[in-house]
Design a protein around this motif. Structure first.
Motif, PDB file in Angstrom:
ATOM      1  N   ILE A 112      -0.273 -16.347  10.193  1.00 39.58           N
ATOM      2  CA  ILE A 112       0.403 -15.836   9.005  1.00 39.58           C
ATOM      3  C   ILE A 112      -0.575 -15.130   8.070  1.00 39.58           C
ATOM      4  O   ILE A 112      -0.318 -13.997   7.629  1.00 39.58           O
ATOM      5  N   VAL A 113      -1.708 -15.746   7.786  1.00 38.90           N
ATOM      6  CA  VAL A 113      -2.699 -15.081   6.936  1.00 38.90           C
ATOM      7  C   VAL A 113      -3.234 -13.809   7.596  1.00 38.90           C
ATOM      8  O   VAL A 113      -3.278 -12.750   6.957  1.00 38.90           O
ATOM      9  N   PRO A 114      -3.648 -13.837   8.879  1.00 40.80           N
ATOM     10  CA  PRO A 114      -4.075 -12.577   9.494  1.00 40.80           C
ATOM     11  C   PRO A 114      -2.981 -11.512   9.486  1.00 40.80           C
ATOM     12  O   PRO A 114      -3.256 -10.329   9.232  1.00 40.80           O
ATOM     13  N   GLY A 115      -1.735 -11.913   9.746  1.00 42.36           N
ATOM     14  CA  GLY A 115      -0.641 -10.946   9.733  1.00 42.36           C
ATOM     15  C   GLY A 115      -0.407 -10.359   8.359  1.00 42.36           C
ATOM     16  O   GLY A 115      -0.220  -9.135   8.202  1.00 42.36           O
ATOM     17  N   LEU A 116      -0.392 -11.201   7.333  1.00 43.40           N
ATOM     18  CA  LEU A 116      -0.252 -10.709   5.959  1.00 43.40           C
ATOM     19  C   LEU A 116      -1.386  -9.756   5.599  1.00 43.40           C
ATOM     20  O   LEU A 116      -1.168  -8.715   4.969  1.00 43.40           O
ATOM     21  N   LEU A 117      -2.600 -10.112   6.008  1.00 45.18           N
ATOM     22  CA  LEU A 117      -3.749  -9.279   5.658  1.00 45.18           C
ATOM     23  C   LEU A 117      -3.686  -7.928   6.375  1.00 45.18           C
ATOM     24  O   LEU A 117      -3.967  -6.882   5.766  1.00 45.18           O
ATOM     25  N   GLY A 129      -3.675  -0.764   1.147  1.00 48.55           N
ATOM     26  CA  GLY A 129      -4.922  -1.172   0.508  1.00 48.55           C
ATOM     27  C   GLY A 129      -5.284  -0.403  -0.738  1.00 48.55           C
ATOM     28  O   GLY A 129      -6.282  -0.727  -1.386  1.00 48.55           O
ATOM     29  N   HIS A 130      -4.490   0.616  -1.113  1.00 46.56           N
ATOM     30  CA  HIS A 130      -4.707   1.275  -2.405  1.00 46.56           C
ATOM     31  C   HIS A 130      -4.246   0.386  -3.555  1.00 46.56           C
ATOM     32  O   HIS A 130      -4.534   0.664  -4.722  1.00 46.56           O
ATOM     33  N   LEU A 131      -3.522  -0.702  -3.211  1.00 45.67           N
ATOM     34  CA  LEU A 131      -3.098  -1.689  -4.197  1.00 45.67           C
ATOM     35  C   LEU A 131      -4.036  -2.891  -4.166  1.00 45.67           C
ATOM     36  O   LEU A 131      -4.704  -3.155  -3.171  1.00 45.67           O
ATOM     37  N   ALA A 132      -4.058  -3.639  -5.259  1.00 44.67           N
ATOM     38  CA  ALA A 132      -4.797  -4.908  -5.293  1.00 44.67           C
ATOM     39  C   ALA A 132      -3.994  -5.972  -4.559  1.00 44.67           C
ATOM     40  O   ALA A 132      -2.762  -5.914  -4.490  1.00 44.67           O
ATOM     41  N   GLY A 133      -4.688  -6.936  -3.988  1.00 48.05           N
ATOM     42  CA  GLY A 133      -4.016  -8.029  -3.304  1.00 48.05           C
ATOM     43  C   GLY A 133      -4.733  -9.350  -3.518  1.00 48.05           C
ATOM     44  O   GLY A 133      -5.969  -9.398  -3.504  1.00 48.05           O
ATOM     45  N   PRO A 181      -8.747  -2.191  -5.698  1.00 45.98           N
ATOM     46  CA  PRO A 181      -7.914  -2.027  -4.499  1.00 45.98           C
ATOM     47  C   PRO A 181      -8.386  -2.926  -3.367  1.00 45.98           C
ATOM     48  O   PRO A 181      -9.592  -3.112  -3.157  1.00 45.98           O
ATOM     49  N   LEU A 182      -7.438  -3.465  -2.627  1.00 42.36           N
ATOM     50  CA  LEU A 182      -7.773  -4.341  -1.509  1.00 42.36           C
ATOM     51  C   LEU A 182      -8.662  -3.633  -0.497  1.00 42.36           C
ATOM     52  O   LEU A 182      -9.530  -4.254   0.121  1.00 42.36           O
ATOM     53  N   ILE A 226     -20.121  -8.271  -2.633  1.00 42.48           N
ATOM     54  CA  ILE A 226     -18.805  -7.811  -2.199  1.00 42.48           C
ATOM     55  C   ILE A 226     -17.890  -7.746  -3.426  1.00 42.48           C
ATOM     56  O   ILE A 226     -18.135  -8.416  -4.437  1.00 42.48           O
ATOM     57  N   VAL A 227     -16.852  -6.952  -3.322  1.00 42.13           N
ATOM     58  CA  VAL A 227     -15.863  -6.852  -4.400  1.00 42.13           C
ATOM     59  C   VAL A 227     -14.846  -7.970  -4.183  1.00 42.13           C
ATOM     60  O   VAL A 227     -14.140  -7.986  -3.179  1.00 42.13           O
ATOM     61  N   THR A 228     -14.791  -8.912  -5.101  1.00 37.77           N
ATOM     62  CA  THR A 228     -13.879 -10.047  -4.966  1.00 37.77           C
ATOM     63  C   THR A 228     -12.710  -9.893  -5.934  1.00 37.77           C
ATOM     64  O   THR A 228     -12.782  -9.135  -6.904  1.00 37.77           O
TER      65      THR A 228
END
Length: 609
Positions: A159-164, A171-175, A279-280, A372-374
């Protein structure tokens, strides 16, 4: 902050170079997406009216286009214990958003199957491809383009890999990932394991087994052993995609609610319309992916991530392979022993210092990228902390300087093992992975005659008949992505464990999976090429094996080989495609799937990623 370890620097540089073109194409696409649709006011009035028709008092905020509108993509169901707490999250999250002048909408739901329920059952054949289905469902949810940021509610295996994967295509949006935490500890894990083995030997009945399992899996929250679900949570911390320290805080507690509130309000801040957009696509880069691999190795995490990390990395234009895992594993020490690699569970791990301690140790040794950008801090250093509540105020404090339980955590200077316990095997039987962190050193090398099977049920039948009471390498083939969806073969663990306990030399070789519960029996898994012929008609080496062939599994040398002359043989015929439980609906995913080392995905392969 320590200088980067040379191995970390070298592997990262290699990944950056390998990914140069694909990463740039991805970033260019995200830039075009941001320019093409800068905000929801680009929608027509009819589009927009449809989008907020049911939003009541929030209509003015959403329609005006000035305040952040945040998407909730949820994997809620109340069959899956880890996701049951999500039922009331949207209601609370909308209130948290309004506190900072933002709005939230449930953009959509994604399927969330429980591998624990389907383990050893026909439904497990759908498990790996549920990841692609979840990614596609995430894309459908976000396709309305009403949103400035994404709150991703998911915990467990695919589920997490699929959501990601799905979120990275936006990815132009924040997540931000929002977990719900582990269930309380149940019976001791060794007691549960003992009952499973006694049942496999016929010494206890189904009533005793069910009572044992129910005492282990007994409440809302994530299963407490360190399998794929909890490894997912570890990775989200290592990549900076949670609020710091959010992974293993129990559900339905004030601290968990405070962390969810902080996640929503931070998402508003880093959203497209926030004061500090992140952005993500910029968060998930080569360094973040390397951090995920390092965390997996340092904590003895799930072998499933040898498939998932390459898959979600591809979604961000980053190309990794098992050689990267193997090289990092040689220099990343094992810092945690969580069941099945130890006696305690994730609650004990959290109490001993948890991810804050692990991250600080890795950073101090130069074994993780700080820059890294967190989503929840300025760098990974902000994740070397643990959250606390003072009255009702959430804050963070430094993780313990020393492990509070030395059986659960160890420092880099005195690790449980000098390596990360996940290794690459290569040879004339292909490429495979092996998890050694729970395997005794004297079993790193197994050489024995093969007994070849094509189903778990056939292995169980041979075990009960006493046919495996000898030194043996059990080969289970036609279990790859193209054959039957690459199910986990966790059902094999008890009988193989019994054989090993009887004093026999035992190993497993398969093109299937063994999951985060991979344990004390050496297992060469994810063998690629898989036995079933690829699109060009070429079968993998396992298809040519016969009973009695001498096989050597050597985790020291990193080899997987047979002395048999496979070139003189014809490949075995594959079993017919299984029907029922919806498996026939996934035929297109099986037919289009690529190899395990690339992630075993039809969706990514057909998308040209």
């Amino acid at each position: 902050m320590a200088d980067l370890h040379p191995t970390l620097a070298r592997v990262t540089a290699r990944i950056v170079e390998r990914s140069r073109d694909s990463r740039q194409r991805y970033l260019d696409l995200m830039d075009r997406e941001a320019d093409r649709h800068p905000d929801r006011t680009a929608l027509s009035c009819s589009n927009l009216a449809h989008g907020y028709a049911a939003m009541g008092d929030d209509k003015a905020s959403i329609g005006g286009g000035k305040a952040p509108n945040l998407a909730i993509v949820t994997a809620y169901n109340d069959m899956l214990s880890a996701h049951q707490p999500y039922g009331r999250y949207p209601e609370a999250m909308k209130l948290y958003a309004r506190e900072v002048g933002a709005t939230m909408q449930v953009a959509g739901g994604v399927p969330a199957m429980c591998d624990g329920v389907t383990q050893g059952q026909d439904g497990m054949d759908l498990s790996l491809f549920s990841r692609d289905t979840i990614a596609l469902s995430t894309a459908v949810a976000l396709s309305h383009e009403m949103y400035d940021g994404m709150a991703l509610l998911g915990i467990c295996d695919k589920i997490v890999p699929g959501l990601l994967i799905g979120a990275l295509r936006f990815g132009h949006l924040a997540g931000v990932f929002v977990p719900s935490g582990p269930m309380p500890s149940g019976i001791a894990n060794k007691e549960k394991q003992k009952t499973r083995q006694l049942y496999a030997e016929g010494k206890v009945g189904r009533d005793e087994l069910l009572a044992s399992e129910s005492a282990s899996y007994h409440a809302p929250g994530t299963c407490t052993f360190y399998g794929t679900a909890n490894s997912n949570q570890m990775m989200m911390e290592m990549m900076g995609l949670h609020m710091p320290g959010a992974a293993f805080v129990p559900p339905n507690t004030p601290l968990r609610s405070a962390l969810t509130r902080a996640a929503v309000q931070q998402l508003a801040t880093i959203s497209t319309r926030g004061s500090n957009p992140r952005p993500l696509a910029r968060c998930v880069d080569e360094k973040a992916i390397v951090n995920a691999i390092v965390g997996l190795l340092a904590t003895g995490g799930s072998t499933n991530h040898a498939l998932h990390i390459p898959a979600f990395a591809r979604a961000a234009g980053v190309l990794v392979d098992w050689s990267d895992f193997d090289e990092l594993s040689k220099d990343v020490p094992l810092l945690a022993r969580v069941y099945p690699n130890g006696s305690g569970d994730v609650n004990h791990f959290q109490a001993a210092g948890g991810m804050g301690y692990v991250i600080r140790e890795l950073l101090d040794a130069g074994l993780a990228h700080d820059d890294i950008v967190t989503v929840g801090g300025q760098s990974l250093s902000d994740y070397a902390q643990e959250p606390v509540l003072n009255d009702k105020d959430l804050s963070w404090q430094a993780a313990p300087a020393d492990p509070l339980d030395p059986t659960m955590l160890s420092p880099v200077s005195d690790p449980f093992q000098p390596d990360g316990g996940m290794r690459l095997l290569t040879g004339n039987l292909g490429r495979a992975t092996i998890k050694t962190s729970a395997v005794d050193n004297e079993r790193y090398v197994i050489e024995a005659p093969a007994r070849v099977f094509e189903t778990q049920e056939a292995v169980a039948k041979a075990f009960k008949a006493g046919e495996l009471d000898r030194d043996v390498v059990v080969v289970v083939r036609f279990q790859g992505p193209r054959a039957n969806g690459m199910p986990e073969l966790h059902k094999l663990t008890p009988p193989l464990g019994v054989l090993q306990d009887r004093g026999f030399k035992v190993a497993l070789v398969t093109d299937g999976r063994m999951s985060g519960a991979s344990g004390k029996v050496p297992a060469a898994i994810h063998c690629t090429p898989e036995a079933l012929a690829d699109v060009s008609g070429v079968s993998g080496p396992l298809a040519y094996l016969q009973d009695g062939d001498l096989i050597r599994v050597d985790a020291h040398a990193g080899t997987l080989s047979t002395t048999a002359d496979l070139s003189a043989r014809q490949p075995a015929a594959a079993p017919p495609a299984a029907m029922g439980v919806g498996r026939e609906l996934f035929a297109m995913m099986r037919a289009g799937a690529d190899g395990a080392e690339k992630g075993g995905s039809a969706m990514l392969a057909l998308a040209g990623l």
